[in-house]
Motif scaffolding. Structure first.
Motif, PDB file in Angstrom:
ATOM      1  N   THR A   1     -28.693   6.160  -1.402  1.00 34.54           N
ATOM      2  CA  THR A   1     -28.915   5.659  -0.051  1.00 34.54           C
ATOM      3  C   THR A   1     -27.546   5.405   0.544  1.00 34.54           C
TER       4      THR A   1
ATOM      5  N   PRO B   1     -31.567   6.675  -6.978  1.00 29.32           N
ATOM      6  CA  PRO B   1     -31.629   7.458  -5.739  1.00 29.32           C
ATOM      7  C   PRO B   1     -30.503   7.026  -4.807  1.00 29.32           C
TER       8      PRO B   1
ATOM      9  N   PRO C   1     -29.221  14.108   2.313  1.00 27.42           N
ATOM     10  CA  PRO C   1     -30.549  13.679   2.757  1.00 27.42           C
ATOM     11  C   PRO C   1     -31.271  12.904   1.656  1.00 27.42           C
ATOM     12  N   PRO C   2     -32.328  12.190   2.004  1.00 23.82           N
ATOM     13  CA  PRO C   2     -33.085  11.433   0.998  1.00 23.82           C
ATOM     14  C   PRO C   2     -33.596  12.352  -0.116  1.00 23.82           C
ATOM     15  N   GLY C   3     -33.737  11.778  -1.290  1.00 19.46           N
ATOM     16  CA  GLY C   3     -34.243  12.541  -2.425  1.00 19.46           C
ATOM     17  C   GLY C   3     -33.179  12.896  -3.442  1.00 19.46           C
ATOM     18  N   HIS C   4     -31.907  12.751  -3.084  1.00 18.04           N
ATOM     19  CA  HIS C   4     -30.832  13.040  -4.035  1.00 18.04           C
ATOM     20  C   HIS C   4     -30.692  11.882  -5.025  1.00 18.04           C
TER      21      HIS C   4
END
Length: 135
Positions: free
Chosen positions: A73, A71, A43-46
């Motif tokens: 994507t 980050p 998920p986003p944020g990694h």
């Protein structure tokens, strides 16, 4: 003509001194491809962090020569290019590429579990790293 035997060696020394900085200047580029085997989309944020480290001393922490964080994507593989001054490389030392993925809270999710030698001792200037789950 008496000084001719002295002029040639002096000219060679000056030429060598003039070209020595060119051999130690410049940028070394290391290309790293990082992936993991799990069939999941993070998920986003990694955030992926890749480092080039001097791992020559077994009883001391590795010295970081270059580091890049970005980050995530999309899905793996992730490609990162790191550059640093060539003058930082000692041909007698051993260098390695490391990578890790952390979640939005900073918890370790994936990590390098093997050494990926680069740059010296006939090692390439690139690494393909398969990260292992830290959980």
């Amino acid at each position: 003509m008496r000084n001719a035997p002295l002029i040639l060696p002096a000219a060679l020394v000056l030429a060598a001194c003039a070209t020595a900085p060119e051999m130690t200047t410049g940028t070394t580029v290391v290309n790293v491809t990082a992936s993991y085997r799990e069939r999941i989309m993070l998920p986003p944020g990694h955030v992926l962090t890749v480092r080039v480290e001097d791992v020559s001393l077994a009883d001391a922490p590795a010295q970081v020569l270059a580091e890049a964080s970005e980050p995530l994507t999309g899905g793996p593989p992730y490609r990162v290019t790191l550059g640093f001054p060539t003058s930082q490389i000692d041909p007698r030392h051993t260098y390695a590429a490391r990578a890790e993925i952390r979640d939005a809270a900073g918890a370790l999710v994936f990590v390098t579990d093997t050494r990926h030698a680069i740059l010296t001792h006939d090692a390439p200037a690139s690494a393909e790293i398969v990260l292992k789950s830290a959980r």
